[in-house]
Scaffold this motif. Structure first.
Motif, PDB file in Angstrom:
ATOM      1  N   VAL A 306      14.664  -1.631 -11.583  1.00 45.71           N
ATOM      2  CA  VAL A 306      13.355  -0.924 -11.626  1.00 45.71           C
ATOM      3  C   VAL A 306      13.501  -0.069 -10.011  1.00 45.71           C
ATOM      4  O   VAL A 306      14.152  -0.422  -9.382  1.00 45.71           O
ATOM      5  CB  VAL A 306      12.243  -2.177 -11.494  1.00 45.71           C
ATOM      6  N   TYR A 307      12.889   0.906 -10.299  1.00 49.51           N
ATOM      7  CA  TYR A 307      12.561   1.819  -9.337  1.00 49.51           C
ATOM      8  C   TYR A 307      11.128   1.456  -8.459  1.00 49.51           C
ATOM      9  O   TYR A 307      10.032   1.573  -9.081  1.00 49.51           O
ATOM     10  CB  TYR A 307      12.491   3.302  -9.896  1.00 49.51           C
ATOM     11  N   ALA A 308      11.364   1.084  -7.385  1.00 56.36           N
ATOM     12  CA  ALA A 308      10.178   0.496  -6.865  1.00 56.36           C
ATOM     13  C   ALA A 308      10.422   0.443  -5.009  1.00 56.36           C
ATOM     14  O   ALA A 308      11.604   0.210  -4.833  1.00 56.36           O
ATOM     15  CB  ALA A 308       9.784  -0.743  -7.217  1.00 56.36           C
ATOM     16  N   ASP A 309       9.489   0.287  -4.444  1.00 51.26           N
ATOM     17  CA  ASP A 309       9.555  -0.045  -3.062  1.00 51.26           C
ATOM     18  C   ASP A 309       9.719  -1.646  -2.958  1.00 51.26           C
ATOM     19  O   ASP A 309       8.842  -2.493  -3.305  1.00 51.26           O
ATOM     20  CB  ASP A 309       8.328   0.140  -2.228  1.00 51.26           C
ATOM     21  N   ALA A 310      11.086  -2.314  -2.721  1.00 50.85           N
ATOM     22  CA  ALA A 310      11.470  -3.777  -2.866  1.00 50.85           C
ATOM     23  C   ALA A 310      10.111  -4.647  -2.038  1.00 50.85           C
ATOM     24  O   ALA A 310       9.683  -5.617  -2.652  1.00 50.85           O
ATOM     25  CB  ALA A 310      12.665  -4.019  -2.151  1.00 50.85           C
ATOM     26  N   ARG A 311       9.736  -4.054  -1.071  1.00 47.08           N
ATOM     27  CA  ARG A 311       8.753  -4.855  -0.288  1.00 47.08           C
ATOM     28  C   ARG A 311       7.494  -4.805  -0.767  1.00 47.08           C
ATOM     29  O   ARG A 311       6.839  -6.167  -1.016  1.00 47.08           O
ATOM     30  CB  ARG A 311       8.589  -4.410   1.228  1.00 47.08           C
ATOM     31  N   ARG A 312       6.914  -3.787  -1.241  1.00 44.95           N
ATOM     32  CA  ARG A 312       5.822  -3.639  -2.056  1.00 44.95           C
ATOM     33  C   ARG A 312       5.556  -4.141  -3.473  1.00 44.95           C
ATOM     34  O   ARG A 312       4.745  -4.855  -3.665  1.00 44.95           O
ATOM     35  CB  ARG A 312       5.553  -2.038  -2.142  1.00 44.95           C
ATOM     36  N   LEU A 313       6.901  -4.178  -4.034  1.00 42.73           N
ATOM     37  CA  LEU A 313       6.909  -4.899  -5.219  1.00 42.73           C
ATOM     38  C   LEU A 313       6.867  -6.401  -5.161  1.00 42.73           C
ATOM     39  O   LEU A 313       6.154  -7.296  -5.968  1.00 42.73           O
ATOM     40  CB  LEU A 313       8.132  -4.494  -6.085  1.00 42.73           C
ATOM     41  N   GLU A 314       7.462  -6.821  -4.079  1.00 41.81           N
ATOM     42  CA  GLU A 314       7.474  -8.341  -3.897  1.00 41.81           C
ATOM     43  C   GLU A 314       5.854  -8.823  -3.503  1.00 41.81           C
ATOM     44  O   GLU A 314       5.497  -9.754  -3.894  1.00 41.81           O
ATOM     45  CB  GLU A 314       8.290  -8.715  -2.464  1.00 41.81           C
ATOM     46  N   GLN A 315       5.207  -7.846  -2.928  1.00 43.00           N
ATOM     47  CA  GLN A 315       3.664  -8.142  -2.411  1.00 43.00           C
ATOM     48  C   GLN A 315       2.916  -8.127  -3.707  1.00 43.00           C
ATOM     49  O   GLN A 315       2.049  -9.060  -3.951  1.00 43.00           O
ATOM     50  CB  GLN A 315       3.337  -7.155  -1.705  1.00 43.00           C
ATOM     51  N   MET A 316       3.255  -7.318  -4.577  1.00 44.95           N
ATOM     52  CA  MET A 316       2.566  -7.209  -5.968  1.00 44.95           C
ATOM     53  C   MET A 316       2.851  -8.504  -6.684  1.00 44.95           C
ATOM     54  O   MET A 316       1.737  -9.235  -7.552  1.00 44.95           O
ATOM     55  CB  MET A 316       2.895  -5.963  -6.583  1.00 44.95           C
TER      56      MET A 316
END
Length: 433
Positions: A306-316
């Motif tokens: 996926v295209y994402a910010d890894a840290r923010r995706l983990e937070q979500m």
């Protein structure tokens, strides 16, 4: 009058004045006779002038007239453009409450599609007694300001209305109020933001008061002698710690959400492997899942990207999975899976497509009337149960704003008795692709 004739008359008047000042009577008489002869010749010439000559003279003056008309036209257009460019609604009525002037914004106030409101009576435009009363007072010479007006149409609109009397020629007396001018200032958004602010402060105060009250109560209990009871003191300290942690989480979430909403949180989008992130989320919540006797399953394919910010995706995902554990049934299941619009499609066909990450639980489900407001700050379906389980009501709001920061969205579907599914949708390509 033609310019040359005017000039001749002026010269004659000057010559006459000079003649009258001459010292000799004989000289004055001869000069006066000559002047009379010249005047007679001028009169004869004027009487014998052709109409075409007059027309020619009038055409000589026509450019000045045309220039004046252009200036008047320009001023009228400028005034009309200024009126219609205003965001505020402008309405002018005469003594009979009949509209004599208005702008485009005024038509929006009354939800009318007609081009002009002129010649319409105020009672034909609206039945709102607040508006009518304000204009009526203005016609009596009483200025009204800060009048709150609510218009209920396709959507609720709120205006701050100011109405001033328009003075007559004398400016006072019985003719003082020849009309009234009203300005409608749209404060709908301002009022909504004020309401949100008040609700936010009320919710924060309430959420902080509960754990703070518990902390103060148990501290007082320890101070009055319970501290000597080791078993009781340990239990009280545990409760104090739990409530202090809850307060800290609330403050952290408020600061985080405020930073996201203010645009101060930057997301660094890149291609990341989804399965390892989900594994980290499950590991961090293993104790909570075990306490609730809930099984968390990672059903994300090994090759999923996926295209994402890894840290923010983990937070979500942490917020969604934690909620799914909290509000699940005992021995329930939480499943995380993913899919993409680009599956089985060539690379050239992925533009504008999205990938989706689903977090599904086997809980009781969410009633349909709550789904639209579920991502609002501090909104909870069951406040008592949420508070009992440590829910603050900000987790889903944070997920929503982080998803939008990625250019995506978060949605929810639910069926009573079967569970709920939260879906994070993200663009399938990076922002620079």
């Amino acid at each position: 009058m033609p310019k040359r004739n005017t000039l001749l008359i002026a010269i004659s008047a000057v010559v006459l004045a000079v003649v009258l000042l001459l010292p000799s009577f004989t000289t004055r008489a001869i000069s006066a006779a000559a002047l009379l002869l010249a005047g007679a010749l001028l009169i004869i010439k004027l009487l014998s002038t052709k109409p075409s000559d007059d027309l020619e003279d009038s055409l000589d003056a026509e450019p000045d007239s045309e220039e004046s008309n252009e200036e008047i036209f320009a001023r009228g257009k400028l005034f009309e453009a200024t009126m219609n460019g205003m965001r505020e609604g402008l309405l002018v009525v005469d003594r009979d409450m009949r509209v004599v002037a208005s702008n485009i914004a005024a038509r929006g106030v009354f939800n009318l599609s007609r081009e002009k409101l002129d010649a319409q009576r105020l009672t034909e435009l609206t039945r709102n007694p607040v508006i009518y009363s304000a204009f009526l007072d203005a016609l009596k010479g009483i200025e009204r300001s800060d009048v709150k007006v609510e218009i209920h149409g396709p959507e609720r609109l709120v205006f701050d209305l100011r109405v001033v009397p328009l003075a007559g020629p004398n400016g006072k007396g019985s003719r003082a109020a020849q009309g009234a001018l009203g300005v409608f200032i749209d404060v709908t958004r301002t009022e909504h933001l004020e309401q949100v602010r008040q609700e936010f402060l009320s919710n924060v105060s309430h959420e902080l008061r509960t754990p703070l009250t518990a902390i103060l109560a148990f501290i007082e209990t320890l101070e009055t002698g319970a501290i000597d009871d080791k078993e009781a003191s340990h239990r009280f300290l545990s409760i104090i710690r739990r409530n202090a942690t809850r307060m800290q989480e609330l403050i952290d979430d408020i600061l985080e959400l405020s930073a996201i909403e203010a645009g101060n949180v930057q997301v660094k989008v890149e291609s990341v492997e989804l399965q390892p992130i989900v594994n980290d989320v499950i590991a961090s919540l293993a104790n909570k899942a075990a306490a609730q006797k809930v099984t968390v399953v990672n059903a994300v394919p090994y090759e999923a990207m996926v295209y994402a910010d890894a840290r923010r995706l983990e937070q979500m995902l942490t917020n969604l999975v934690e909620n799914a554990i909290k509000f699940n049934r005992e021995r329930g299941t939480v499943t995380i899976r993913s899919e993409s619009d680009s599956d089985d499609k060539p690379p050239s066909a992925v533009s504008g497509q999205r990938s989706r990450i689903m977090v599904a639980d086997t809980g009781e489900g969410i009633p349909a009337q709550h789904l639209e407001r579920l991502f609002e700050r501090f909104y909870r379906v069951d406040r008592a149960r949420s508070r009992e389980l440590g829910g603050i009501g900000l987790g889903l709001a944070i997920v929503k704003h982080l998803a939008r920061a990625h250019g995506g969205e978060v949605t929810v579907t639910s069926e009573l008795g079967k569970g709920s599914t939260f879906t994070i949708e993200l663009p399938i390509e990076g922002p620079n692709n």
